[in-house]
Enzyme design. Structure first.
Site, PDB file in Angstrom:
ATOM      1  N   PRO A  81       1.004  -1.097   0.000  1.00 54.73           N
ATOM      2  CA  PRO A  81      -0.110   0.047  -0.008  1.00 54.73           C
ATOM      3  C   PRO A  81       0.858   1.287   0.015  1.00 54.73           C
ATOM      4  CG  PRO A  81      -0.960  -1.635   1.300  1.00 54.73           C
ATOM      5  CD  PRO A  81       0.549  -2.067   0.927  1.00 54.73           C
ATOM      6  N   CYS A  82       0.530   2.171  -0.791  1.00 53.29           N
ATOM      7  CA  CYS A  82       1.274   3.365  -1.047  1.00 53.29           C
ATOM      8  C   CYS A  82       1.493   4.238   0.441  1.00 53.29           C
ATOM      9  CB  CYS A  82       0.817   4.343  -1.985  1.00 53.29           C
ATOM     10  SG  CYS A  82      -1.066   4.629  -2.235  1.00 53.29           S
ATOM     11  N   GLN A  83       0.147   3.937   1.145  1.00 53.53           N
ATOM     12  CA  GLN A  83       0.499   4.902   2.564  1.00 53.53           C
ATOM     13  C   GLN A  83       1.597   4.403   3.061  1.00 53.53           C
ATOM     14  OE1 GLN A  83      -1.871   2.538   1.314  1.00 53.53           O
ATOM     15  NE2 GLN A  83      -3.828   3.075   2.307  1.00 53.53           N
TER      16      GLN A  83
END
Length: 382
Positions: A81-83
């Site tokens: 996930p890009c978070q």
């Protein structure tokens, strides 16, 4: 060839490897959302699936459960996930269970533990420019330290037969000295690339060096080519059976494993105010008469072009207030079935959960036909 699917969601990425019919078998998938792993498992009952934070899974125990040791996994795929971008630091630990690891580090630890000949990391285009490119460079440095050569490119799903202009950063890694290839494009679509200055990173259609024309490229699949065989439904209505036969190759491929039962073709029940807005909808929010809507991005309350691939499908594609998702000719937002078609999931693919959960799963997925194209390139690495 055995595949592990990390951060698997619905399993769209590994499904692409499976439908490539090149001998890839998905043996494992993990995702933090229980409903996503339920969908993953419904479509591959013989694979092991785990719903968990990946940081809580010990690779040694997983290896025992799979009865697969180091060197017995051929490919690892997945998109951390890009978070987690902001927490990526120089690779600190390859320990089996280091609670300090970021989600990317967990992906890297799986690669380090199982030592597949090839891995594929998928992510949003924004990764290319995050922290002026230092984040993706740090990722590559990490894999280099683990003994892998890497390359990354920006791929547009529309160039691979997906009826959607969905751009993704694809990083392919191979054991040091191995061969890296990206899939040759099959469909001609040339649109703007989001925020990538170095156009050499954009994997575009190949050209004949003498004529400078694209070679052997089919036209990109448009929205209506993808969904025009589905019955017309109005706001709040549902169609449970096909009426018209498939009218083109794409529609045939989407329906090849189903008979007459149609699932997930239920339109959002819009309010009377929203229906009035939808009647005026066009290419962007400026088509709506002033005062009818008070806020929104330019892409909100907008209609998809009938004769072009769709814009990127989001997790809210059944709600016109959130993105460009109004049907090209009918006065309503897309149905979940139409969204799945635009993501290149065939009509037999099973989605678990309620309508809202299914919509989110579809919007978050890697298009299977993009995965299929990548699988073809990965197979050459063997």
């Amino acid at each position: 060839m055995k595949v592990l699917d990390l951060f698997c969601g619905t399993g769209g990425f590994s499904h692409g490897f499976e439908i490539a019919e090149l001998g890839f078998e998905t043996v494992f998938g993990i995702d933090v959302l229980p409903i996503a792993t339920q969908t993953f498992n419904a479509n591959r009952p013989n694979a092991l699936s785990i719903s968990s934070d990946i940081r809580k899974v010990r690779r040694s125990e997983l290896s025992d459960r799979l009865k697969l040791k180091r060197g017995m996994i051929d490919v690892i795929v997945g998109g951390p996930p890009c978070q987690g971008f902001s927490s990526i630091r120089p690779f600190r630990s390859t320990n089996d269970d280091d609670p300090r690891n970021s989600l990317f580090e967990e992906y890297a630890s799986f690669v380090n533990y199982f030592r597949p000949p090839v891995f594929v990391l998928e992510n949003v285009v924004g990764l290319a420019t995050h922290k002026d490119g230092s984040t993706v460079a740090l990722m590559e440095e990490c894999f280099k330290n683990l003994g892998y050569d890497t390359q990354w490119r920006i791929l547009n799903a529309a160039n691979y037969g997906v009826p959607q202009k969905r751009e993704r950063l694809i990083m392919i890694g191979v054991e040091k000295g191995g061969k890296i290839e990206f899939p040759e494009t099959t469909h001609n679509f040339s649109g703007p690339t989001i925020g990538v200055k170095d156009k050499r990173r954009v994997h575009a259609p190949s050209y004949d060096l003498f004529s400078m024309k694209e070679e052997k490229q089919k036209p990109a699949i448009s929205v209506m080519q993808a969904i025009s065989d589905l019955p017309a439904v109005q706001s709040g209505e549902e169609a449970k059976f096909y009426i018209d036969p498939p009218s083109n190759e794409y529609q045939h491929s989407m329906r090849r494993h189903v008979k007459n039962d149609l699932k997930m073709h239920l339109a959002t029940a819009h309010s009377s105010k929203m229906l009035e807005i939808i009647k005026h909808a066009g290419k962007n929010i400026n088509c709506i008469p002033k005062g009818m809507v008070t806020s929104g991005f330019s892409s909100c309350y907008s209609r998809l072009d009938a004769d072009e691939p769709a814009v990127t499908i989001t997790v809210n594609f059944v709600h016109p207030a959130s993105n460009r998702c109004i049907h090209p000719i009918q006065n309503r937002a897309l149905t979940p079935r139409e969204g799945a078609r635009l993501q290149s999931f065939d009509d037999a693919y099973v989605f678990c959960g309620n309508r809202a959960q299914i919509t989110k799963q579809i919007g978050n997925a890697v298009p299977p036909l993009l995965g299929k194209a990548i699988a073809g390139a990965v197979a050459k690495s063997f």
